[in-house]
Design a protein around this motif. Structure first.
Motif, mmCIF file in Angstrom:
data_model
loop_
_atom_site.group_PDB
_atom_site.id
_atom_site.type_symbol
_atom_site.label_atom_id
_atom_site.label_comp_id
_atom_site.label_asym_id
_atom_site.label_seq_id
_atom_site.Cartn_x
_atom_site.Cartn_y
_atom_site.Cartn_z
ATOM 1 N N THR A 1 -5.904 -0.249 3.213
ATOM 2 C CA THR A 1 -5.422 -1.506 3.996
ATOM 3 C C THR A 1 -6.638 -2.507 4.091
ATOM 4 O O THR A 1 -6.782 -3.682 4.147
ATOM 5 C CB THR A 1 -4.537 -1.514 5.135
ATOM 6 N N SER B 1 2.186 -2.007 4.703
ATOM 7 C CA SER B 1 1.776 -0.418 4.265
ATOM 8 C C SER B 1 2.785 0.289 4.268
ATOM 9 O O SER B 1 3.780 0.113 5.301
ATOM 10 C CB SER B 1 0.545 0.087 4.950
ATOM 11 N N ASN C 1 0.653 -1.128 -0.038
ATOM 12 C CA ASN C 1 -0.052 0.069 -0.093
ATOM 13 C C ASN C 1 0.805 1.270 0.094
ATOM 14 O O ASN C 1 1.560 1.588 0.992
ATOM 15 C CB ASN C 1 -0.990 0.118 1.343
#
Length: 380
Positions: free
Chosen positions: A81, A93, A70
């Motif tokens: 997420t 992420s 991400n």
């Protein structure tokens, strides 16, 4: 090991830092890129020979994608997420993990319910410079670590970043942007934290908005602290002093130094993956009335103990290895949540005028095995 099949959402400035050296990690197979900007994702997919250029929804629906990286803007980290978890994907992420603990808890709860792994950058503590530092400390070269000093300070990002406003918005600022590099590396060295005390002023309500020709056009609204300083006490007994600032023109501060009962260690830049630490053992002159001046004494650069061409792809490789082998990633959910709680505690402490107790905890990340320059990376 079968490579983990990765889809990346967000093809902005940080993408190259993951993909430029991804070839050194056979644990990773990047199968798709996605972005709301169709032209940008097509260009980036061609640049890195990624077979699929998709929309975010198409990527999340793609059964070939197992792990989502991400790379969206920070305010979208938690929503994207959560969407990826709902689609049955593991998620790594970019930092920060979320912009609030409420969002972060939603992520952990959703991941546990879905049976997937989640985690967050930064992963610089997996690089050769910081892993060598960790090994030197664990091997006792400076005795027991008892204190640290860490800093990142500059004048701000508006003079070079093309989209600076989000950095000065609520849920951003230097602590959530550059602070994670210090906090994750400190947790790697000292283990989990127990409380934080801090001050967090901002020098102005607005800043001039620079233009490419050297002039100014309007103002940037400053909605977050721009100079954050405080201390972290760790469960292990160590204490760290931290400064992160966008109000400083110049300084002579180190990025990160660790002080032990037998000496001191200066790490490489915690925002980088390479570099060699320097160590200075305690010397008799340090005991005199006239203390050795800063930088004085016999500081020695040490050989690195880990392969040094990782770059940000090492986070994906370690995450993929953990998934394939039923392990908790070193950058996994508990570590990510704990790091975020420390980061957010600085502003909370400043606002409330008191120590903030850290309620979460995590395991100190396992060190990486040492490998030579031509040996495969190891994540066991």
């Amino acid at each position: 090991m079968e490579p983990i099949r990765v889809g990346i959402i967000g093809v902005g400035n940080v993408l190259n830092q993951y993909l430029d050296k991804i070839g050194v990690h056979p644990e990773v197979d990047v199968v798709a890129l996605a972005d709301v900007n169709a032209a940008a994702v097509a260009a980036r997919a061609a640049e890195y020979s990624v077979p699929k250029a998709l929309t975010p929804d198409q990527l999340l629906a793609d059964p070939e994608v197992e792990l989502v990286l991400n790379l969206t803007p920070p305010k979208l980290h938690a929503p994207v997420t959560l969407q990826a978890i709902a689609a049955g994907k593991h998620v790594l992420s970019e930092k920060p993990f979320a912009t609030s603990l409420e969002e972060a808890q939603q992520i952990l709860d959703a991941a546990r319910a879905a049976g997937v792994k989640v985690g967050s950058a930064p992963t610089t503590f997996l690089g050769s410079g910081m892993q060598t530092s960790r090994k030197l400390i664990d091997d006792g070269w400076i005795g027991r670590p008892v204190a640290a000093f860490g800093s990142f300070a500059c004048r701000g990002y508006e003079y070079w970043h093309p989209n600076v406003d989000p950095f000065y918005s609520p849920g951003a600022g230097p602590m959530l942007d550059i602070g994670p590099y210090l906090i994750t590396n400190l947790v790697n060295i000292f283990g989990p934290a127990k409380r934080v005390a801090a001050s967090a002023p901002r020098s102005s309500e607005t800043r001039p908005r620079p233009t490419a020709d050297g002039g100014f056009d309007g103002v940037i609204e400053i909605q977050t602290p721009t100079h954050v300083t405080g201390t972290i006490e760790f469960e292990s007994g160590g204490v760290a002093t931290v400064i992160v600032s966008w109000d400083v023109w110049n300084h002579n501060l180190p990025h990160l130094e660790i002080y032990g009962t037998g000496g001191s260690l200066a790490t490489p830049n915690p925002d980088h993956f390479e570099g060699a630490p320097v160590v200075r053992r305690g010397e008799p002159r340090d005991l005199s009335l006239d203390m050795t001046p800063p930088g004085g004494g016999d500081w020695r650069e040490t050989p690195i103990t880990h392969r040094d061409d990782a770059y940000r792809g090492i986070g994906l490789a370690e995450f993929g290895y953990a998934i394939r082998n039923g392990l908790e990633p070193r950058t996994g959910g508990d570590f990510a949540y704990h790091s975020l709680e420390i980061l957010l505690a600085f502003e909370a402490s400043a606002a409330q005028g008191r120590h903030i107790e850290i309620e979460s905890t995590c395991e100190r990340p396992r060190p990486l095995p040492s490998v030579g320059p031509h040996e495969p990376y190891r994540f066991d």
